[in-house]
Design an enzyme around this catalytic site. Structure first.
Site, PDB file in Angstrom:
ATOM      1  CB  CYS A 188      -0.915   0.008   1.224  1.00  0.00           C
ATOM      2  SG  CYS A 188      -1.865   1.539   1.377  1.00  0.00           S
ATOM      3  CB  CYS A 217      -2.090   4.724   4.239  1.00  0.00           C
ATOM      4  SG  CYS A 217      -3.501   3.975   3.424  1.00  0.00           S
ATOM      5  CB  SER A 218       0.236   0.850   6.339  1.00  0.00           C
ATOM      6  OG  SER A 218      -0.501   1.532   7.330  1.00  0.00           O
ATOM      7  CB  CYS A 219      -4.526  -0.702   2.704  1.00  0.00           C
ATOM      8  SG  CYS A 219      -5.212   0.951   2.615  1.00  0.00           S
TER       9      CYS A 219
END
Lengths: 212, 93, 113
Positions: free
Chosen positions: A116, A119-121
């Site tokens: 991702c 962000c950090s999905c």
């Protein structure tokens, strides 16, 4: 990174971040205040918060490993998993909430990698919370530009003949890699196969363990 | 705006640079790919992010080659990146 | 850090960066509580994950470099709750003061549950 002074290791072998005994930080002060205000306002309750923490703690890569092992032994399940990974995970009894999950399959000529960049999905409702490296600038920046170099840092050296497909989780979908079943595992049970499936093999930065 | 019924298989991500919360990554803007699959309609994050009611926007997965994204310095030109892009960020290519 | 005019700091795909740090840590109780509050507030419709991300992005690159993941998350959760009118800044200020007065450690400052 702040908080890098670790005195001892947790049961998992990772450094344990000081919590209850350390000096109260500004952000911890904010967490306590926000939580208590939400309780006082009737938005939530202590038991609801505790139940949510328990639910998240119960999610781990073992859930994904069970899904992968089922797909390895049950061709019809694998078809359902690749068609709708959310439904297939729920079918196995995993509470994944509103997660929209897509499974991408590794084959003898295709390797998939999940990132991702914005962000950090992460498929947290199946695999639990993401590893720290998944959230770093280094991984997020490089995975879409030089995935092969990234994979080599994880110890995975792919031949030129293998095509790499990177999946950037930019919106409402989350991804899990269905790794290829290792050779020499023909006689193994579903439970034993699940033990071969690592967290990183479902993100694409690793391969399943080989048996024996 | 490209409606799904008329959506070409080849699409380009609009080369716009607004401020604010946007889910079309900069490295894909202006780049052309092919639709890998259509995902259905989801609330527009550009409205949800600011606490507003959101329009439903069609979301598609677009596949780009490394050659398209990085040109001569691509690590392996035929490798690909797939990303989910909302319809209002796509135009026919 | 940016090769495209107008590109925002969090939009990292394709940027040059160093070796990936592979060390990890387990989450502390207060971090798990932050995570739980986000999920619960989202489920109750107080704000969305997009609102969470928007506030994280608006904190800027400096916050990303200086503060830990859940430090930024609680700041964003709080920002969204203030915007939603769930509580006032005055109420928050008073509560944070009360919390700080309870003791010098997290264990002393928190109430159980």
């Amino acid at each position: 990174m702040p908080h890098d002074h670790h005195d001892h290791l947790s049961p998992s072998g990772h450094p344990y971040r000081q919590d209850n005994d350390g000096p109260l930080t500004y952000w911890q002060q904010m967490e306590i205040a926000v939580r208590e205000l939400l309780i006082e306002k009737g938005v939530t309750t202590p038991s609801e918060i505790a139940a949510q923490i328990d639910a998240m703690d119960a999610r781990s890569p073992a859930n994904g490993a069970a899904v992968v092992a089922r797909a390895w032994v049950d061709p019809e399940f694998k078809v359902r998993l690749l068609a709708d990974a959310s439904a297939a995970s729920r079918e196995m009894g995993f509470d994944i909430g509103p997660l929209n999950l897509i499974a991408v399959e590794n084959t003898e000529n295709t390797h998939n990698l999940i990132v991702c960049t914005l962000c950090s999905c992460y498929p947290r409702n199946l695999l639990g919370l993401p590893p720290d490296w998944y959230k770093t600038r280094e991984y997020r920046s490089r995975a879409v530009r030089e995935p092969r170099a990234v994979l080599r840092e994880f110890g995975v050296d792919l031949p030129d003949s293998m095509q790499v497909r990177v999946h950037d989780s930019t919106a409402d979908m989350r991804y899990i890699v269905l790794p290829a079943r290792p050779a020499g595992t023909d006689g193994m049970t579903e439970v034993a196969l699940a033990d071969l499936v690592t967290r990183d093999s479902m993100i694409g930065t690793g391969l399943p363990r080989t048996s024996g | 705006m490209v409606r799904p019924s008329t959506m070409a298989d080849r699409v380009r991500v609009k080369a716009l640079m607004p401020p604010g919360h946007v889910r079309a990554p900069a490295y894909l803007r202006g780049k052309t790919g092919v639709i890998e699959r259509r995902l259905g309609a989801f609330g527009n994050p550009e409205q949800l992010a600011y606490g507003h009611e959101a329009e439903q926007k069609q979301l598609v997965r677009v596949r780009f080659t490394m050659e398209e994204l990085w040109g001569d310095v691509a690590e392996a030109p035929k490798d690909t990146v797939d990303a989910e892009i909302y319809e209002h960020w796509l135009e026919k290519a | 850090m940016s090769d495209i005019d107008g590109r925002r700091w969090h939009d990292m795909g394709g940027q040059t960066a160093g070796e990936i740090p592979l060390d990890g840590h387990d989450f502390a109780l207060w971090e798990k509580r932050v995570d739980a509050l986000m999920v619960l507030c989202g489920g109750k419709g107080l704000f969305t994950v997009d609102g969470l991300r928007r506030a994280l992005e608006d904190m800027g690159e400096d916050a990303f470099e200086k503060h830990s993941y859940y430090e930024r998350w609680i700041a964003s959760v709080n920002q969204n709750l203030l915007e939603a009118g769930t509580y006032s800044l005055e109420e928050l200020a008073q509560k944070m003061g009360e919390v700080a007065a309870r003791g010098a450690s997290y264990g002393e400052a928190q109430h159980d549950g």
